[in-house]
Motif scaffolding. Structure first.
Motif, PDB file in Angstrom:
ATOM      1  N   CYS A  64       0.737  -1.195   0.033  1.00  0.00           N
ATOM      2  CA  CYS A  64      -0.097   0.165  -0.032  1.00  0.00           C
ATOM      3  C   CYS A  64       1.116   1.393  -0.086  1.00  0.00           C
ATOM      4  CB  CYS A  64      -1.106  -0.115   1.091  1.00  0.00           C
ATOM      5  SG  CYS A  64      -2.350  -1.085   0.899  1.00  0.00           S
ATOM      6  N   GLU A  65       1.943   1.288   0.461  1.00  0.00           N
ATOM      7  CA  GLU A  65       2.979   2.465   0.601  1.00  0.00           C
ATOM      8  C   GLU A  65       3.092   2.852  -0.999  1.00  0.00           C
ATOM      9  OE1 GLU A  65       6.887   3.823   3.061  1.00  0.00           O
ATOM     10  OE2 GLU A  65       6.677   1.736   2.747  1.00  0.00           O
ATOM     11  N   ASP A  66       2.978   4.131  -0.975  1.00  0.00           N
ATOM     12  CA  ASP A  66       3.068   4.946  -2.480  1.00  0.00           C
ATOM     13  C   ASP A  66       2.000   4.786  -3.409  1.00  0.00           C
ATOM     14  OD1 ASP A  66       5.332   6.079  -1.516  1.00  0.00           O
ATOM     15  OD2 ASP A  66       6.710   4.469  -2.437  1.00  0.00           O
ATOM     16  N   SER A  67       0.759   3.979  -2.989  1.00  0.00           N
ATOM     17  CA  SER A  67      -0.184   3.668  -3.886  1.00  0.00           C
ATOM     18  C   SER A  67      -1.240   4.856  -4.001  1.00  0.00           C
ATOM     19  CB  SER A  67      -1.160   2.444  -3.574  1.00  0.00           C
ATOM     20  OG  SER A  67      -0.426   1.402  -3.748  1.00  0.00           O
ATOM     21  N   ASP A  68      -1.457   5.341  -5.265  1.00  0.00           N
ATOM     22  CA  ASP A  68      -2.512   6.183  -5.541  1.00  0.00           C
ATOM     23  C   ASP A  68      -3.918   5.874  -5.427  1.00  0.00           C
ATOM     24  OD1 ASP A  68      -0.536   7.941  -6.908  1.00  0.00           O
ATOM     25  OD2 ASP A  68      -0.341   6.348  -8.193  1.00  0.00           O
ATOM     26  N   LEU A  69      -4.164   4.502  -5.608  1.00  0.00           N
ATOM     27  CA  LEU A  69      -5.530   3.861  -5.285  1.00  0.00           C
ATOM     28  C   LEU A  69      -5.551   2.505  -4.672  1.00  0.00           C
ATOM     29  CD1 LEU A  69      -8.546   4.129  -5.891  1.00  0.00           C
ATOM     30  CD2 LEU A  69      -8.061   2.790  -8.061  1.00  0.00           C
ATOM     31  N   ILE A  70      -6.422   2.319  -3.695  1.00  0.00           N
ATOM     32  CA  ILE A  70      -6.133   1.293  -2.947  1.00  0.00           C
ATOM     33  C   ILE A  70      -7.574   0.563  -2.960  1.00  0.00           C
ATOM     34  CG2 ILE A  70      -6.061  -0.044  -0.624  1.00  0.00           C
ATOM     35  CD1 ILE A  70      -4.195   3.074  -0.929  1.00  0.00           C
ATOM     36  N   LEU A  71      -7.840  -0.700  -3.416  1.00  0.00           N
ATOM     37  CA  LEU A  71      -9.132  -1.374  -3.379  1.00  0.00           C
ATOM     38  C   LEU A  71      -9.378  -2.249  -2.331  1.00  0.00           C
ATOM     39  CD1 LEU A  71     -11.970  -1.804  -5.099  1.00  0.00           C
ATOM     40  CD2 LEU A  71     -10.598  -3.702  -6.042  1.00  0.00           C
ATOM     41  N   LEU A  72     -10.581  -2.283  -1.653  1.00  0.00           N
ATOM     42  CA  LEU A  72     -10.636  -3.251  -0.736  1.00  0.00           C
ATOM     43  C   LEU A  72     -11.745  -4.108  -1.275  1.00  0.00           C
ATOM     44  CD1 LEU A  72     -11.099  -0.923   2.666  1.00  0.00           C
ATOM     45  CD2 LEU A  72      -9.112  -2.097   1.840  1.00  0.00           C
ATOM     46  N   SER A  73     -11.266  -5.566  -1.420  1.00  0.00           N
ATOM     47  CA  SER A  73     -12.085  -6.561  -1.948  1.00  0.00           C
ATOM     48  C   SER A  73     -11.983  -7.841  -1.217  1.00  0.00           C
ATOM     49  CB  SER A  73     -11.385  -6.741  -3.397  1.00  0.00           C
ATOM     50  OG  SER A  73     -12.379  -7.575  -4.126  1.00  0.00           O
ATOM     51  N   THR A  74     -11.963  -7.654   0.245  1.00  0.00           N
ATOM     52  CA  THR A  74     -12.172  -8.641   0.946  1.00  0.00           C
ATOM     53  C   THR A  74     -13.516  -8.666   1.603  1.00  0.00           C
ATOM     54  OG1 THR A  74     -11.353  -7.368   2.937  1.00  0.00           O
ATOM     55  CG2 THR A  74      -9.846  -8.205   1.529  1.00  0.00           C
ATOM     56  N   PRO A  75     -13.933  -9.593   2.281  1.00  0.00           N
ATOM     57  CA  PRO A  75     -15.155  -9.503   3.163  1.00  0.00           C
ATOM     58  C   PRO A  75     -15.274  -8.174   4.115  1.00  0.00           C
ATOM     59  CG  PRO A  75     -14.343 -11.665   3.330  1.00  0.00           C
ATOM     60  CD  PRO A  75     -13.153 -11.243   2.814  1.00  0.00           C
ATOM     61  N   VAL A  76     -16.265  -7.580   4.002  1.00  0.00           N
ATOM     62  CA  VAL A  76     -16.556  -6.408   4.717  1.00  0.00           C
ATOM     63  C   VAL A  76     -16.002  -6.368   6.127  1.00  0.00           C
ATOM     64  CG1 VAL A  76     -18.012  -5.615   3.039  1.00  0.00           C
ATOM     65  CG2 VAL A  76     -18.844  -6.910   5.188  1.00  0.00           C
ATOM     66  N   GLY A  77     -15.901  -7.413   6.734  1.00  0.00           N
ATOM     67  CA  GLY A  77     -15.767  -7.615   8.063  1.00  0.00           C
ATOM     68  C   GLY A  77     -14.429  -7.241   8.496  1.00  0.00           C
ATOM     69  N   ALA A  78     -13.377  -7.245   7.287  1.00  0.00           N
ATOM     70  CA  ALA A  78     -11.978  -6.893   7.506  1.00  0.00           C
ATOM     71  C   ALA A  78     -11.630  -5.589   7.181  1.00  0.00           C
ATOM     72  CB  ALA A  78     -11.158  -8.064   6.662  1.00  0.00           C
ATOM     73  N   PHE A  79     -12.559  -4.763   6.571  1.00  0.00           N
ATOM     74  CA  PHE A  79     -12.295  -3.730   6.320  1.00  0.00           C
ATOM     75  C   PHE A  79     -11.561  -2.610   7.498  1.00  0.00           C
ATOM     76  CE2 PHE A  79     -15.606  -2.936   2.512  1.00  0.00           C
ATOM     77  CZ  PHE A  79     -14.723  -4.059   1.815  1.00  0.00           C
ATOM     78  N   ARG A  80     -12.430  -2.476   8.069  1.00  0.00           N
ATOM     79  CA  ARG A  80     -11.852  -1.766   9.365  1.00  0.00           C
ATOM     80  C   ARG A  80     -10.545  -2.046   9.975  1.00  0.00           C
ATOM     81  NH1 ARG A  80     -10.880  -0.610  14.611  1.00  0.00           N
ATOM     82  NH2 ARG A  80     -11.759   1.426  15.364  1.00  0.00           N
ATOM     83  N   ASP A  81     -10.030  -3.259  10.136  1.00  0.00           N
ATOM     84  CA  ASP A  81      -9.073  -3.717  10.620  1.00  0.00           C
ATOM     85  C   ASP A  81      -7.900  -3.259   9.573  1.00  0.00           C
ATOM     86  OD1 ASP A  81      -9.694  -4.554  12.828  1.00  0.00           O
ATOM     87  OD2 ASP A  81      -9.817  -6.799  12.479  1.00  0.00           O
ATOM     88  N   ILE A  82      -8.086  -3.698   8.217  1.00  0.00           N
ATOM     89  CA  ILE A  82      -7.268  -3.228   7.270  1.00  0.00           C
ATOM     90  C   ILE A  82      -6.832  -1.581   7.151  1.00  0.00           C
ATOM     91  CG2 ILE A  82      -6.953  -3.097   4.497  1.00  0.00           C
ATOM     92  CD1 ILE A  82      -8.516  -5.506   4.559  1.00  0.00           C
TER      93      ILE A  82
END
Length: 285
Positions: A64-82
């Motif tokens: 994720c370092e130096d990324s312009d765009l990050i897509l969260l494509s895991t189960p939604v329960g993991a979003f906050r921790d990520i």
């Protein structure tokens, strides 16, 4: 907006949607480098071999370092921790979006976790299937699909417009909807049907699991979505539980009404129930 270019895109969760997102980016020339992460290195290695991603790592922080765009494509329960894990390494003006089917409180929570000049814009493409792997990924998965974008009153306008433009470049029909209204809608037309499909199959199991061998196409069509990922749908229904509890009460009222009509052998009223449902279903093309 006439152009859009992400130098580096990070995909967290390289499954059907994440891989299709990567292929759509490439197809439309919207990025230079795509990196991915996930739980299974073998899957990531195959994604690289197929040209879906350029590189991968097992630690989410490493991509994720130096990324312009990050897509969260895991189960939604993991979003906050990520979000918590990566927020301190994100570059200024980075944008985070997702493909999750729950928004509501979750959108506001993730938005509040973002450091200054890092932007989160929720997305929900209505695409995919009961399949979940990269073998079914394709660049045109989002073509002519509805995509709901769920900004808040605090959303950065530049980030919002970039995300809308990106999905439109993929061929999606974009609609902007309040995150809480989104959850009310999709609790009814997506999340409740999944619960019902799982429950129908489990009901057969309670009666006699061998009966499943006699099921025809109607049963297969009705319960196809019960093939979906139990982990993913566990997270979805838990995060949208308030809407679903209310809808399950409404559904129970409908089932109870049919039961009462059956008890009374009221064939005309049963026909009217079915006729009403058919009429509404005919509106769906």
């Amino acid at each position: 907006m006439t152009n859009l270019f992400f130098n580096k895109v990070s995909i967290i969760g390289v499954g059907l949607l994440g891989a299709s997102f990567a292929l759509a980016l490439r197809e439309n020339g919207l990025c230079k480098t795509i990196v991915g992460t996930g739980r299974k290195e073998d899957n990531l290695r195959r994604a690289k071999e197929r040209g879906i991603i350029d590189a991968y790592a097992l630690d989410v922080r490493d991509i994720c370092e130096d990324s312009d765009l990050i897509l969260l494509s895991t189960p939604v329960g993991a979003f906050r921790d990520i979000a918590v894990r990566i927020k301190d390494i994100l570059k200024q003006n980075a944008i985070i979006t997702d493909v999750g089917s729950v928004k509501g409180k979750l959108v506001h929570e993730i938005e509040s976790l973002m450091p200054e000049r890092v932007y989160y814009i929720g997305s929900h493409p209505i695409a995919g299937s009961d399949k979940s792997g990269i073998d079914d990924a394709r660049a045109d998965l989002f073509d002519n699909a509805r995509c709901i974008v769920t900004p808040t009153e605090k959303s950065n306008e530049m980030a919002r417009e970039k995300i809308i433009y990106m999905w439109r470049r993929f061929g999606a029909r974009v609609e902007v909807i309040d995150p809480f209204i989104h959850d009310e809608i999709y609790a009814a037309v997506s999340h409740l049907p999944h619960i019902i499909a799982y429950t129908i199959v489990n009901t057969i199991g309670d009666i006699d699991s061998k009966y499943i061998e006699y099921a025809g196409q109607g049963f297969k069509d009705t319960t196809r979505i019960a093939l979906s990922s139990p982990e993913m749908w566990r997270d979805i229904v838990i995060h949208n539980r308030e809407n679903l509890l209310r809808l399950l009460d409404v559904f129970k009222e409908n089932v109870d009404r049919i039961k009462r009509l059956l008890e009374k052998k009221d064939s005309e009223a049963i026909k009217e129930e079915f006729k009403s449902a058919r009429g509404l279903r005919e509106r769906l093309q």
